[in-house]
Design an enzyme around this catalytic site. Structure first.
Site, PDB file in Angstrom:
ATOM      1  N   ALA A   1       0.814  -1.210   0.000  1.00 52.62           N
ATOM      2  CA  ALA A   1       0.000   0.000   0.000  1.00 52.62           C
ATOM      3  C   ALA A   1       0.853   1.267   0.000  1.00 52.62           C
ATOM      4  O   ALA A   1       0.441   2.296  -0.532  1.00 52.62           O
ATOM      5  CB  ALA A   1      -0.942  -0.003   1.200  1.00 52.62           C
TER       6      ALA A   1
ATOM      7  N   THR B   1       9.218  -7.476 -12.847  1.00 52.93           N
ATOM      8  CA  THR B   1       8.691  -8.844 -12.893  1.00 52.93           C
ATOM      9  C   THR B   1       7.691  -9.058 -11.761  1.00 52.93           C
ATOM     10  O   THR B   1       7.966  -8.708 -10.613  1.00 52.93           O
ATOM     11  CB  THR B   1       9.853  -9.848 -12.770  1.00 52.93           C
ATOM     12  OG1 THR B   1      10.749  -9.618 -13.868  1.00 52.93           O
ATOM     13  CG2 THR B   1       9.359 -11.284 -12.803  1.00 52.93           C
TER      14      THR B   1
ATOM     15  N   ASN C   1      -5.856   3.050  10.591  1.00 52.40           N
ATOM     16  CA  ASN C   1      -5.055   1.964  11.161  1.00 52.40           C
ATOM     17  C   ASN C   1      -4.861   2.087  12.669  1.00 52.40           C
ATOM     18  O   ASN C   1      -4.599   1.094  13.340  1.00 52.40           O
ATOM     19  CB  ASN C   1      -3.693   1.898  10.460  1.00 52.40           C
ATOM     20  CG  ASN C   1      -3.057   3.250  10.291  1.00 52.40           C
ATOM     21  OD1 ASN C   1      -3.625   4.141   9.653  1.00 52.40           O
ATOM     22  ND2 ASN C   1      -1.887   3.436  10.881  1.00 52.40           N
TER      23      ASN C   1
ATOM     24  N   SER D   1      -3.284  -3.806   0.486  1.00 50.76           N
ATOM     25  CA  SER D   1      -2.066  -4.538   0.822  1.00 50.76           C
ATOM     26  C   SER D   1      -2.421  -5.934   1.335  1.00 50.76           C
ATOM     27  O   SER D   1      -3.446  -6.113   1.990  1.00 50.76           O
ATOM     28  CB  SER D   1      -1.311  -3.764   1.903  1.00 50.76           C
ATOM     29  OG  SER D   1      -0.138  -4.454   2.275  1.00 50.76           O
ATOM     30  N   ALA D   2      -1.559  -6.916   1.047  1.00 56.02           N
ATOM     31  CA  ALA D   2      -1.874  -8.302   1.418  1.00 56.02           C
ATOM     32  C   ALA D   2      -1.620  -8.605   2.896  1.00 56.02           C
ATOM     33  O   ALA D   2      -2.372  -9.350   3.522  1.00 56.02           O
ATOM     34  CB  ALA D   2      -1.061  -9.274   0.549  1.00 56.02           C
ATOM     35  N   HIS D   3      -0.574  -7.997   3.473  1.00 56.82           N
ATOM     36  CA  HIS D   3      -0.162  -8.467   4.799  1.00 56.82           C
ATOM     37  C   HIS D   3      -1.064  -7.996   5.936  1.00 56.82           C
ATOM     38  O   HIS D   3      -0.906  -8.427   7.081  1.00 56.82           O
ATOM     39  CB  HIS D   3       1.307  -8.110   5.081  1.00 56.82           C
ATOM     40  CG  HIS D   3       1.583  -6.690   5.446  1.00 56.82           C
ATOM     41  ND1 HIS D   3       1.705  -6.286   6.757  1.00 56.82           N
ATOM     42  CD2 HIS D   3       1.772  -5.592   4.689  1.00 56.82           C
ATOM     43  CE1 HIS D   3       1.971  -4.977   6.773  1.00 56.82           C
ATOM     44  NE2 HIS D   3       2.014  -4.537   5.529  1.00 56.82           N
TER      45      HIS D   3
ATOM     46  N   GLN E   1      -6.812  -0.992   5.414  1.00 59.95           N
ATOM     47  CA  GLN E   1      -7.408  -1.587   6.616  1.00 59.95           C
ATOM     48  C   GLN E   1      -8.845  -2.041   6.381  1.00 59.95           C
ATOM     49  O   GLN E   1      -9.396  -2.792   7.180  1.00 59.95           O
ATOM     50  CB  GLN E   1      -7.383  -0.584   7.780  1.00 59.95           C
ATOM     51  CG  GLN E   1      -6.002  -0.243   8.296  1.00 59.95           C
ATOM     52  CD  GLN E   1      -5.341  -1.364   9.083  1.00 59.95           C
ATOM     53  OE1 GLN E   1      -5.985  -2.320   9.527  1.00 59.95           O
ATOM     54  NE2 GLN E   1      -4.034  -1.262   9.264  1.00 59.95           N
TER      55      GLN E   1
ATOM     56  N   CYS F   1       7.840   6.114  18.113  1.00 58.13           N
ATOM     57  CA  CYS F   1       9.230   6.286  18.475  1.00 58.13           C
ATOM     58  C   CYS F   1       9.984   6.929  17.325  1.00 58.13           C
ATOM     59  O   CYS F   1      10.255   6.291  16.316  1.00 58.13           O
ATOM     60  CB  CYS F   1       9.845   4.926  18.805  1.00 58.13           C
ATOM     61  SG  CYS F   1      10.783   4.952  20.322  1.00 58.13           S
TER      62      CYS F   1
HETATM   63  C1  LIG Z   1      -0.172  -0.831   6.690  1.00 61.26           C
HETATM   64  C2  LIG Z   1      -0.775   0.328   6.022  1.00 61.26           C
HETATM   65  C3  LIG Z   1      -0.159   0.936   4.932  1.00 61.26           C
HETATM   66  C4  LIG Z   1       1.172   0.472   4.407  1.00 61.26           C
HETATM   67  O1  LIG Z   1       1.029  -0.752   3.726  1.00 61.26           O
HETATM   68  P1  LIG Z   1       2.315  -1.585   3.289  1.00 61.26           P
HETATM   69  O2  LIG Z   1       1.748  -2.647   2.399  1.00 61.26           O
HETATM   70  O3  LIG Z   1       2.920  -2.117   4.528  1.00 61.26           O
HETATM   71  O4  LIG Z   1       3.215  -0.680   2.533  1.00 61.26           O
HETATM   72  C5  LIG Z   1      -0.787   2.004   4.338  1.00 61.26           C
HETATM   73  N1  LIG Z   1      -1.957   2.457   4.800  1.00 61.26           N
HETATM   74  C6  LIG Z   1      -2.592   1.905   5.839  1.00 61.26           C
HETATM   75  C7  LIG Z   1      -3.894   2.455   6.297  1.00 61.26           C
HETATM   76  C8  LIG Z   1      -2.017   0.826   6.490  1.00 61.26           C
HETATM   77  O5  LIG Z   1      -2.632   0.291   7.539  1.00 61.26           O
END
Ligand SMILES: *Cc1c(COP(=O)(O)O)cnc(C)c1O
Length: 404
Positions: free
Chosen positions: A73, A242, A153, A201-203, A181, A328
């Site tokens: 993201a 790629t 987030n 984003s996938a994670h 989110q 931090c």
């Molecule tokens: C985690 C997050 C991102 C960043 O995503 P990444 O895939 O880790 O670069 C951006 N926006 C929001 C709201 C997020 O929670």
């Protein structure tokens, strides 16, 4: 129950074993380059990406060709802000966003400002929600993009996507949302919400790290977006490089699982989250909820505990992974910009904790964290003269402090 407990699902999520299983073949036998047109290894990879693209598109009511795979993201947000600013420079130079956005938006916007673009950072109301009248008033004839996150987030607050989209469409301004989110957790439909670009984003949804996507509308209007990375012209020229085939396959599987389980999971998380909240609010005084009570992600709870320090609290809770309202930055602790935007003062912001619940959170864990939290806060407050004074009804703001 296994310790430590993970309760920081808005930071990242563990990968679902079913996602890993779907990805594995693409790390071994099916290793082809999706851009190789001359042999079956390439075709196999290309087919897998095609299927994944379709799943991604359908999940948000888009067309296959409108999905651009990225590294996450952060990259999708960068492509949007920089790419739109470049492509629409002759139309205008003004971008509207929100004070509570993720740094991937705020820092990108700040760079554009240094390059001469204009950015309006809209304030939010006390509950974290956008004020639509304030948005309307911020629009000028130089505005080219409105970028408002779907769900926050830190505080989980869900913005009124459909209303924002309607305003943007009516004014002929592109609407981007950071949907990271929100994806898989609340319904998202790019047509119903008039979304022109969306970062995901996938994670954050039980997929692998380092994979994301950007939705870019192709019709009504056809969005033009400059690329940040040039090369082989992959992803319709918007993102060369790629393709991360295993990552993309995993992302799609993660999306599928979220959609399949969304309603039951949402109910389960809401119940657990509310139980945690009521345990803490019943057993402790001077605890404040950050963000709207209802319009928030089911798995998010953000509380300020007056008269204790967030960092000390986290130390007491050392077998639970939580986040505090402090960021931090080098040697100093800075209060969260999101809580500051809600009007939470620095001290309370530093005593804030984010509880992020998710797919693998259990009832047992919630009860353990609730009980332990109550005990920890009580213990720390026993040592706090400020808490004693507050209990005695002394208005701490009126006390004049002297050094001895
Ligand atoms: C985690 C997050 C991102 C960043 O995503 P990444 O895939 O880790 O670069 C951006 N926006 C929001 C709201 C997020 O929670």
């Amino acid at each position: 129950m296994k310790l430590p407990i993970y309760m920081d699902y808005q930071a990242t999520t563990p990968m679902d074993p079913r996602v890993l299983e779907a990805m594995m073949p693409y790390y071994s036998d099916k290793f082809g380059n999706a851009a190789s047109k001359n042999h079956s290894f390439g075709w196999e990879a290309e087919d897998a990406v095609k299927v994944a693209r379709k799943i991604m598109a359908e999940a948000i009511g888009a067309k296959d060709k409108e999905i651009v795979f990225t590294s996450g993201a952060t990259e999708s947000n960068n492509i949007t802000l920089k790419g739109i600013a470049e492509m629409y420079a002759s139309k205008g130079d003004h971008i509207i966003t929100l004070k509570t956005e993720h740094p991937a938006i705020l820092d990108t916007a700040a760079r554009l400002e240094r390059q001469g673009k204009k950015v309006t950072y809209l304030p939010v109301q006390k509950d974290g929600l956008i004020d639509l009248d304030v948005l309307r008033k911020a629009i000028t004839d130089r505005t080219i993009l409105i970028s408002i996150m779907a769900a926050n987030n830190e505080i989980g607050v869900i913005q009124p996507m459909e209303e924002i989209g309607a305003i943007a469409r009516e004014q002929g301004i592109l609407f981007h949302t950071d949907g990271t989110q929100a994806l898989g957790k609340i319904p998202l439909d790019v047509n119903q919400m008039n979304i022109d670009l969306m970062s995901v984003s996938a994670h954050k949804i039980y997929g692998p790290k380092g994979v994301g996507a950007l939705y870019v509308r192709r019709k009504n209007p056809r969005v033009r977006c400059a690329s940040l990375i040039d090369g082989g012209g992959h992803e319709r020229g918007m993102r060369s490089g790629t393709l991360n085939v295993p990552g993309i396959v995993g992302f799609a599987r993660a999306v599928e699982l979220c959609l399949e389980e969304r309603e039951s999971e949402s109910a389960r998380l809401t119940e657990m989250r509310d139980r945690l909240k009521s345990k803490i609010l019943t057993d402790l005084d001077y605890v404040y909820l950050n963000g709207h009570d209802q319009k928030r992600l089911p798995g998010n709870l953000n509380l300020s505990f007056a008269y204790v320090e967030g960092e000390s609290l986290l130390m007491e809770m050392n077998d639970v992974a939580l986040s505090s309202g402090s960021a931090c930055t080098s040697a100093t602790l800075e209060a969260s910009h999101v809580l500051a935007a809600l009007g939470v003062d620095d001290e309370l912001a530093h005593s804030s904790i984010r509880f992020g619940l998710g797919r693998f959170t259990t009832d047992e864990e919630v009860d353990y964290v609730g009980a332990k939290m109550v005990k920890a806060v009580k213990r720390l407050r026993e040592m706090s003269p400020l808490y004693e004074m507050a209990k005695e009804g002394i208005d701490l703001k009126s006390v004049e402090w002297t050094e001895h």
